[in-house]
Write an enzyme that holds these catalytic residues in place. Structure first.
Site, PDB file in Angstrom:
ATOM      1  N   SER A  12       0.842  -1.192   0.000  1.00 54.40           N
ATOM      2  CA  SER A  12       0.000   0.000   0.000  1.00 54.40           C
ATOM      3  C   SER A  12       0.877   1.241   0.000  1.00 54.40           C
ATOM      4  O   SER A  12       1.645   1.475   0.938  1.00 54.40           O
ATOM      5  CB  SER A  12      -0.905   0.022   1.239  1.00 54.40           C
ATOM      6  N   ASP A  39      -4.926   3.443  -1.735  1.00 61.01           N
ATOM      7  CA  ASP A  39      -6.039   3.681  -0.815  1.00 61.01           C
ATOM      8  C   ASP A  39      -6.627   5.074  -1.050  1.00 61.01           C
ATOM      9  O   ASP A  39      -5.967   6.085  -0.806  1.00 61.01           O
ATOM     10  CB  ASP A  39      -5.558   3.582   0.630  1.00 61.01           C
ATOM     11  N   MET A  41      -9.353   7.746   0.090  1.00 62.58           N
ATOM     12  CA  MET A  41     -10.187   8.072   1.249  1.00 62.58           C
ATOM     13  C   MET A  41     -10.757   9.474   1.088  1.00 62.58           C
ATOM     14  O   MET A  41     -10.099  10.364   0.563  1.00 62.58           O
ATOM     15  CB  MET A  41      -9.355   7.991   2.527  1.00 62.58           C
ATOM     16  N   HIS A  70      -8.509   0.984  -4.033  1.00 64.42           N
ATOM     17  CA  HIS A  70      -9.469   0.675  -2.969  1.00 64.42           C
ATOM     18  C   HIS A  70     -10.188   1.951  -2.573  1.00 64.42           C
ATOM     19  O   HIS A  70      -9.605   2.840  -1.951  1.00 64.42           O
ATOM     20  CB  HIS A  70      -8.685   0.083  -1.784  1.00 64.42           C
ATOM     21  N   MET A 141     -11.278  -6.409   5.432  1.00 62.79           N
ATOM     22  CA  MET A 141     -10.548  -5.470   6.272  1.00 62.79           C
ATOM     23  C   MET A 141     -10.231  -6.118   7.616  1.00 62.79           C
ATOM     24  O   MET A 141     -11.129  -6.612   8.299  1.00 62.79           O
ATOM     25  CB  MET A 141     -11.364  -4.198   6.496  1.00 62.79           C
ATOM     26  N   GLY A 146      -9.229   3.727   7.314  1.00 61.46           N
ATOM     27  CA  GLY A 146      -9.022   5.149   7.527  1.00 61.46           C
ATOM     28  C   GLY A 146      -7.576   5.540   7.721  1.00 61.46           C
ATOM     29  O   GLY A 146      -7.163   6.612   7.313  1.00 61.46           O
ATOM     30  N   GLY A 149      -1.046   1.455   9.497  1.00 57.90           N
ATOM     31  CA  GLY A 149      -0.295   1.153  10.707  1.00 57.90           C
ATOM     32  C   GLY A 149      -1.115   0.720  11.907  1.00 57.90           C
ATOM     33  O   GLY A 149      -0.618   0.733  13.034  1.00 57.90           O
ATOM     34  N   ASP A 176      -6.585  -6.738   4.000  1.00 60.86           N
ATOM     35  CA  ASP A 176      -6.060  -5.374   4.115  1.00 60.86           C
ATOM     36  C   ASP A 176      -6.037  -4.967   5.579  1.00 60.86           C
ATOM     37  O   ASP A 176      -7.077  -4.783   6.202  1.00 60.86           O
ATOM     38  CB  ASP A 176      -6.948  -4.414   3.318  1.00 60.86           C
ATOM     39  N   GLY A 177      -4.809  -4.854   6.118  1.00 62.97           N
ATOM     40  CA  GLY A 177      -4.662  -4.360   7.480  1.00 62.97           C
ATOM     41  C   GLY A 177      -3.752  -5.227   8.334  1.00 62.97           C
ATOM     42  O   GLY A 177      -4.050  -6.389   8.571  1.00 62.97           O
ATOM     43  N   GLY A 198       1.246  -2.196   4.133  1.00 61.26           N
ATOM     44  CA  GLY A 198       1.788  -0.853   4.062  1.00 61.26           C
ATOM     45  C   GLY A 198       3.091  -0.763   4.826  1.00 61.26           C
ATOM     46  O   GLY A 198       4.176  -0.949   4.272  1.00 61.26           O
TER      47      GLY A 198
END
Length: 228
Positions: A12, A39, A41, A70, A141, A146, A149, A176-177, A198
């Site tokens: 990411s 990403d 947002m 995304h 997710m 949002g 990290g 993702d995450g 990321g």
């Protein structure tokens, strides 16, 4: 973009150097990235602002693999054509972002992209059961969207359920995450094949020391593959 269930790492660029996106994208691809995850947002659906279509179009000039966009925005449909024009290969919308996810996925495909549907940690797998025939990617997710990290939230049971629901459909399960060599194997064992990372990729490296990116990508890939 052909379908297969091999392990794919999608760094990411939210964790990249914002002043040097072109070279950052080139560096991660040279170091083994399979997809490049972008990403988007809006400060409304999620509490952060990132990239619009002009930025994504600028990234496209550097992406040689798959540009995985995304959308953490609401509404989605009005922007589909703009992200298609910007060069997205995969465009993912959240099931929570609007009342007509089936229509949204149809529109994404009609615009020439692969369609993705994302589900937040608090959303059950059953929420997307009836759109699996028109989805190319299911993005699970494992943080609340949002910010990068964040601490990983265990979604093993949800991923396992989705893997069973998908059956033999050619649908990727993307996570993702919080993906790293500890968490990725849990998701791979449950049925995931695309891993967004990321800080897990970018931490400790730079365009001047891209070999760190390569080590991080290889470590996540090896750990996920070992769980299969």
């Amino acid at each position: 973009m052909t379908f297969d269930r091999s392990i794919k790492i999608a760094p990411s660029i939210l964790s990249a150097d914002f002043a040097d996106f072109g070279r950052e994208i080139q560096a991660i691809e040279a170091q083994g990235a399979d997809w490049v995850h972008v990403d988007v947002m809006d400060g409304h659906f999620v509490p952060n602002l990132t990239f619009g279509p002009p930025a994504v179009a600028a990234f496209r000039k550097h992406v040689k693999t798959v540009m995985d966009v995304h959308l953490m925005i609401s509404p989605v449909d009005a922007y589909i054509d703009a992200y298609a024009a910007a060069g997205a290969d995969v465009l993912t919308a959240h099931v929570e972002a609007g009342p007509h996810i089936h229509r949204t996925l149809q529109a994404i495909r009609a615009a020439g992209m692969k369609s993705g549907v994302a589900i937040n940690p608090g959303t059950p797998a059953e929420a997307i059961e009836h759109v699996l025939d028109i989805a190319d990617v299911v993005c699970v997710m494992t943080v609340n969207p949002g910010f990068g990290g964040q601490k990983y939230i265990d979604m093993t049971a949800k991923v396992r359920k989705l893997r069973a629901m998908i059956g033999d459909r050619p649908v990727h399960i993307e996570i993702d995450g919080g993906m790293d060599p500890v968490t990725a194997p849990l998701m791979a064992a449950a049925g995931a094949d695309v891993f967004v990372a990321g800080s897990g990729v970018f931490k400790g490296g730079s365009v001047a020391t891209p070999e760190v990116y390569g080590k991080n990508i290889a470590a996540i890939r090896a750990a996920a593959q070992a769980a299969l």
